[in-house]
Design a protein around this motif. Structure first.
Motif, PDB file in Angstrom:
ATOM      1  N   LEU A   1       0.830  -1.209   0.000  1.00 14.49           N
ATOM      2  CA  LEU A   1       0.000   0.000   0.000  1.00 14.49           C
ATOM      3  C   LEU A   1       0.862   1.255   0.000  1.00 14.49           C
ATOM      4  CD1 LEU A   1      -2.806  -0.831   2.597  1.00 14.49           C
ATOM      5  CD2 LEU A   1      -2.976  -0.853   0.106  1.00 14.49           C
ATOM      6  N   GLU A   2       1.847   1.279   0.891  1.00 15.95           N
ATOM      7  CA  GLU A   2       2.658   2.483   1.057  1.00 15.95           C
ATOM      8  C   GLU A   2       3.595   2.739  -0.121  1.00 15.95           C
ATOM      9  OE1 GLU A   2       2.854   2.677   5.922  1.00 15.95           O
ATOM     10  OE2 GLU A   2       4.538   1.802   4.839  1.00 15.95           O
ATOM     11  N   ASN A   3       3.985   1.699  -0.807  1.00 15.39           N
ATOM     12  CA  ASN A   3       4.923   1.869  -1.918  1.00 15.39           C
ATOM     13  C   ASN A   3       4.247   1.662  -3.270  1.00 15.39           C
ATOM     14  OD1 ASN A   3       7.212   2.381  -0.232  1.00 15.39           O
ATOM     15  ND2 ASN A   3       7.181   0.226   0.298  1.00 15.39           N
ATOM     16  N   ASN A   4       3.777   0.460  -3.534  1.00 14.45           N
ATOM     17  CA  ASN A   4       3.240   0.138  -4.856  1.00 14.45           C
ATOM     18  C   ASN A   4       1.944   0.874  -5.175  1.00 14.45           C
ATOM     19  OD1 ASN A   4       5.351  -1.601  -4.534  1.00 14.45           O
ATOM     20  ND2 ASN A   4       4.214  -3.461  -4.877  1.00 14.45           N
ATOM     21  N   LEU A   5       0.952   0.771  -4.293  1.00 11.91           N
ATOM     22  CA  LEU A   5      -0.329   1.422  -4.567  1.00 11.91           C
ATOM     23  C   LEU A   5      -0.169   2.938  -4.578  1.00 11.91           C
ATOM     24  CD1 LEU A   5      -3.312   1.176  -5.191  1.00 11.91           C
ATOM     25  CD2 LEU A   5      -3.769   1.104  -2.736  1.00 11.91           C
ATOM     26  N   PHE A   6       0.624   3.474  -3.673  1.00  8.60           N
ATOM     27  CA  PHE A   6       0.858   4.915  -3.656  1.00  8.60           C
ATOM     28  C   PHE A   6       1.486   5.365  -4.973  1.00  8.60           C
ATOM     29  CE2 PHE A   6       3.097   8.831  -2.568  1.00  8.60           C
ATOM     30  CZ  PHE A   6       2.082   9.539  -1.954  1.00  8.60           C
ATOM     31  N   LYS A   7       2.463   4.601  -5.464  1.00  6.21           N
ATOM     32  CA  LYS A   7       3.099   4.906  -6.758  1.00  6.21           C
ATOM     33  C   LYS A   7       2.079   4.801  -7.885  1.00  6.21           C
ATOM     34  CE  LYS A   7       6.676   3.264  -9.932  1.00  6.21           C
ATOM     35  NZ  LYS A   7       5.737   3.036 -11.019  1.00  6.21           N
ATOM     36  N   ASP A   8       1.239   3.770  -7.848  1.00  5.38           N
ATOM     37  CA  ASP A   8       0.195   3.615  -8.872  1.00  5.38           C
ATOM     38  C   ASP A   8      -0.742   4.820  -8.883  1.00  5.38           C
ATOM     39  OD1 ASP A   8       1.274   1.132  -9.455  1.00  5.38           O
ATOM     40  OD2 ASP A   8      -0.280   0.000  -8.380  1.00  5.38           O
ATOM     41  N   VAL A   9      -1.142   5.285  -7.704  1.00  5.78           N
ATOM     42  CA  VAL A   9      -2.028   6.435  -7.610  1.00  5.78           C
ATOM     43  C   VAL A   9      -1.336   7.690  -8.140  1.00  5.78           C
ATOM     44  CG1 VAL A   9      -3.184   7.986  -5.970  1.00  5.78           C
ATOM     45  CG2 VAL A   9      -3.469   5.529  -5.768  1.00  5.78           C
ATOM     46  N   MET A  10      -0.060   7.862  -7.838  1.00  3.35           N
ATOM     47  CA  MET A  10       0.678   9.013  -8.364  1.00  3.35           C
ATOM     48  C   MET A  10       0.739   8.965  -9.889  1.00  3.35           C
ATOM     49  SD  MET A  10       1.550  10.972  -5.870  1.00  3.35           S
ATOM     50  CE  MET A  10      -0.018  10.548  -5.150  1.00  3.35           C
ATOM     51  N   ASP A  11       0.903   7.776 -10.456  1.00  2.00           N
ATOM     52  CA  ASP A  11       0.912   7.627 -11.916  1.00  2.00           C
ATOM     53  C   ASP A  11      -0.462   7.955 -12.511  1.00  2.00           C
ATOM     54  OD1 ASP A  11       3.569   6.889 -11.822  1.00  2.00           O
ATOM     55  OD2 ASP A  11       3.162   4.730 -11.972  1.00  2.00           O
ATOM     56  N   ILE A  12      -1.525   7.547 -11.821  1.00  3.80           N
ATOM     57  CA  ILE A  12      -2.878   7.862 -12.277  1.00  3.80           C
ATOM     58  C   ILE A  12      -3.093   9.372 -12.252  1.00  3.80           C
ATOM     59  CG2 ILE A  12      -5.325   7.693 -11.657  1.00  3.80           C
ATOM     60  CD1 ILE A  12      -4.718   4.817 -10.665  1.00  3.80           C
TER      61      ILE A  12
END
Length: 135
Positions: A120-131
């Protein structure tokens, strides 16, 4: 031409998504699978401090997403962001649920929860930033 008023102002736009994803992991129940278990099936709950860390990770993601979301005026974009975010969150929640179901003691559940928190803190956060960058 006046700017269209955003009907979502002041609303926590991903609160429902966050609560669903958290509930899927934190309050996981064996009957959520739609399967029958024979014998005494039991699962180990996620410790309270890790539940709070999961909630904090979702709060951080929400805080990052909210400013971009509030600036959007096209309803299709609002829905698309929610959908993309939800699908990414579900991907990580499903992995965590599978791990938790297989866990048979607190240390295994802690390992699953720590892995989920890290994602959540790394992968999903990065995914959200890309979105967000696409809008």
């Amino acid at each position: 031409m006046s700017a269209r008023k955003n009907p979502y102002k002041g609303v926590d736009i991903v609160e429902g998504i966050n609560k669903t994803a958290q509930r899927n992991v934190i309050n996981y129940q064996s009957n959520d699978l739609g399967a029958s278990f024979y014998g005494d099936y039991d699962y180990v709950r996620i410790p309270q401090e890790r539940q709070e860390r999961i909630r904090d990770a979702y709060r951080k993601i929400n805080a990052a997403l909210l400013p971009t979301y509030m600036k959007l005026s096209i309803e299709a974009n609002l829905i698309e962001i929610q959908d993309r975010y939800y699908n990414r969150a579900q991907y990580y929640s499903t992995d965590a649920n599978e791990c938790i179901v297989a866990a048979r003691n607190v240390s295994e559940v802690n390992r699953c929860a720590d892995s989920y928190i890290d994602k959540l803190e790394n992968n999903l956060f990065k995914d959200v930033m890309d979105i967000i960058k696409e809008y």
